[in-house]
Design an enzyme around this catalytic site. Sequence first.
Site, short mmCIF file in Angstrom:
data_model
loop_
_atom_site.label_atom_id
_atom_site.label_comp_id
_atom_site.label_asym_id
_atom_site.label_seq_id
_atom_site.Cartn_x
_atom_site.Cartn_y
_atom_site.Cartn_z
N HIS A 1 36.18 -9.66 27.31
CA HIS A 1 36.59 -10.74 26.40
C HIS A 1 35.34 -11.29 25.72
CE1 HIS A 1 38.49 -14.41 24.92
NE2 HIS A 1 39.64 -13.79 25.12
N ASP B 1 45.83 -9.45 28.76
CA ASP B 1 46.62 -8.27 28.38
C ASP B 1 46.75 -7.26 29.51
OD1 ASP B 1 44.97 -8.85 25.42
OD2 ASP B 1 47.13 -8.99 25.64
C1 SDX Z 1 42.64 -10.88 23.23
O1 SDX Z 1 39.35 -13.93 21.23
C2 SDX Z 1 40.41 -14.24 21.95
O2 SDX Z 1 40.57 -15.34 22.44
C3 SDX Z 1 41.41 -13.11 22.08
C4 SDX Z 1 42.56 -13.37 23.03
C5 SDX Z 1 43.48 -14.47 22.52
O3 SDX Z 1 44.20 -15.06 23.35
O4 SDX Z 1 43.54 -14.68 21.28
O5 SDX Z 1 42.11 -13.72 24.33
C6 SDX Z 1 43.45 -12.12 23.15
O6 SDX Z 1 42.40 -10.30 22.22
C7 SDX Z 1 42.08 -10.44 24.58
C8 SDX Z 1 41.15 -9.19 24.46
C9 SDX Z 1 42.05 -7.97 24.42
N1 SDX Z 1 41.23 -6.75 24.09
C10 SDX Z 1 41.07 -5.79 25.00
O7 SDX Z 1 41.42 -5.87 26.18
C11 SDX Z 1 40.40 -4.54 24.43
C12 SDX Z 1 39.29 -4.07 25.39
N2 SDX Z 1 38.23 -5.06 25.34
C13 SDX Z 1 37.12 -4.82 24.42
O8 SDX Z 1 37.44 -4.14 23.26
C14 SDX Z 1 36.18 -6.00 24.29
O9 SDX Z 1 35.94 -6.46 25.56
C15 SDX Z 1 36.57 -7.16 23.41
C16 SDX Z 1 36.91 -6.73 22.03
C17 SDX Z 1 37.73 -7.90 23.99
C18 SDX Z 1 35.37 -8.12 23.35
O10 SDX Z 1 34.36 -7.41 22.75
P1 SDX Z 1 32.95 -8.11 22.38
O11 SDX Z 1 32.91 -9.52 22.77
O12 SDX Z 1 32.63 -7.77 20.97
O13 SDX Z 1 31.99 -7.41 23.39
P2 SDX Z 1 31.31 -6.03 23.13
O14 SDX Z 1 32.29 -5.11 22.49
O15 SDX Z 1 30.01 -6.27 22.45
O16 SDX Z 1 31.08 -5.53 24.62
C19 SDX Z 1 29.92 -5.96 25.33
C20 SDX Z 1 29.58 -4.74 26.17
C21 SDX Z 1 29.46 -3.46 25.35
O17 SDX Z 1 28.51 -2.64 26.01
P3 SDX Z 1 27.00 -2.59 25.42
O18 SDX Z 1 27.10 -2.22 23.95
O19 SDX Z 1 26.44 -3.98 25.63
O20 SDX Z 1 26.33 -1.52 26.25
O21 SDX Z 1 30.62 -4.49 27.13
C22 SDX Z 1 31.21 -3.21 26.87
C23 SDX Z 1 30.81 -2.79 25.47
O22 SDX Z 1 30.71 -1.38 25.37
N3 SDX Z 1 32.65 -3.39 26.97
C24 SDX Z 1 33.49 -2.57 27.61
C25 SDX Z 1 34.77 -3.16 27.46
N4 SDX Z 1 34.66 -4.28 26.75
C26 SDX Z 1 33.37 -4.42 26.44
N5 SDX Z 1 33.29 -1.41 28.25
C27 SDX Z 1 34.39 -0.84 28.79
N6 SDX Z 1 35.66 -1.30 28.70
C28 SDX Z 1 35.87 -2.49 28.05
N7 SDX Z 1 37.09 -2.97 27.97
#
Ligand code: SDX
Length: 434
Positions: free
Chosen positions: A310, A368
């Site tokens: 998140h 989720d």
């Molecule tokens: C919702 O914003 C809100 O409030 C949203 C929400 C709401 O109520 O409105 O809470 C609802 O959207 C919840 C989130 C649902 N999405 C997912 O579950 C999809 C999977 N999650 C990711 O795509 C990700 O965690 C996000 C999009 C939710 C957040 O991404 P960020 O904040 O942009 O973080 P990032 O992508 O920069 O990740 C940081 C690191 C990265 O690694 P590095 O580049 O630092 O090496 O963590 C890794 C990412 O690769 N990472 C994951 C991961 N999520 C982040 N690695 C594996 N699996 C994951 N799910």
Amino acid sequence: MDAKTDKATGSITVGNKNWDFPVYKGTIGPDVLDIAKLYGESGMFTYDPGFTSTASCESKITYIDGDEGILLYRGYPIEQLAEHGDFLETCYLLLYGELPTPSQKADFDYRVTRHTMVHEQMSRFFQGFRRDAHPMAVMTGSIGALSAFYHDSTDIADPTQRMIASLRMIAKVPTLAAMAYKYSVGQPFVYPKNNLDYAANFLHMCYAVPTEEYKVNPVLARAMDRIFILHADHEQNASTSTVRLAGSSGANPFACIAAGCACLWGPAHGGANEAALNMLAEIGTVDRIPEFIRRAKDKNDSYRLMGFGHRVYKNYDPRAKIMQKTCHEVLAELGIKDDPLLDVAMELEKIALHDEYFVEKKLYPNIDFYSGITLKAMGFPTTMFTVLFAVARTVGWIAQWKEMIEDPKQKIGRPRQLYTGAVARDYTPISRRK
Ligand code: SDX
């Protein structure tokens, strides 16, 4: 602006130049540096793709502490609202800022209930969609179409009109969602029933058929209502920011909510519940989990564990804990003893919470992760999961839209950019191009 400024200032220094800007304190949460004058004074923009360090507005609606895993709606902890209240009480709270008295609650329920029908012409609008259209495509289109019915009667400068538009949205979106579901399964639309509460009415519109009496299971209705509460609002998330930006131009509120719905559809946002369930189904069995964990950790693989991570929560999403409890309640009520998807989810969560990659990156299950298993058990197809998220989030979108419209400092949102494209150059006639 109600933020407290005790004349504190912050400064930005670039080379031998220094600029001071006011610092504002909220009631809780990080202070902000007001850089509105930065460009005028320095000729520079800030640069923050994804807005990881940017507060886009002042708001009194929802507060999130990502490190502590705290979520407050108008100051009330989500755990208490989900435990003791109902969704329309949460709607009242988000819109008006206070919990309703018994008479205010009864009046609000009455007013919402009497806006649940949509114009009969809407059913013809649905006929234009392919029968296999994704329900989120239908929702985005039909919410936008609502603006065609109310455009001339929505003077957003009039507080009474704003509240009527808000009630219409809260009341009609579940009806449109149920119609989207019925259309996708080829069953006739079911009209709302004013003698049912909000969640029970929604389940009735989804699952009743003309050929027999449909009795809503009260445990499932309570679970549905709680799921709506958990998804109602969440500060300045991507879809809410979309609604605010669309609304800042003065666009019709129904069109703004349609924009928010389109943004929610993405798998990184509200589409994650559908993607998370599809991921659990793809994993299939507990013994295949390590392969997926490895892929999620592989920097060369864009694969991510859906339902994990998140932007704000770097601790357990407080909603996920309540979602997990609700999931177990629904499975128990339906007599589902050994759901393979739940087995995979529980094992995946256990492994991920102890894996150093996930621990170091603070990746916890988000709302989720468990919602999909619950909704599937309740009979919803995965394509309807984000639609249900949109039904709940409509009140958050409209409350944030109203707060923005009522902010005397409100102006159209217009970010700038870092331009790295071609510098000015003269046109070459096509006859001289090689
Ligand atoms: C919702 O914003 C809100 O409030 C949203 C929400 C709401 O109520 O409105 O809470 C609802 O959207 C919840 C989130 C649902 N999405 C997912 O579950 C999809 C999977 N999650 C990711 O795509 C990700 O965690 C996000 C999009 C939710 C957040 O991404 P960020 O904040 O942009 O973080 P990032 O992508 O920069 O990740 C940081 C690191 C990265 O690694 P590095 O580049 O630092 O090496 O963590 C890794 C990412 O690769 N990472 C994951 C991961 N999520 C982040 N690695 C594996 N699996 C994951 N799910």
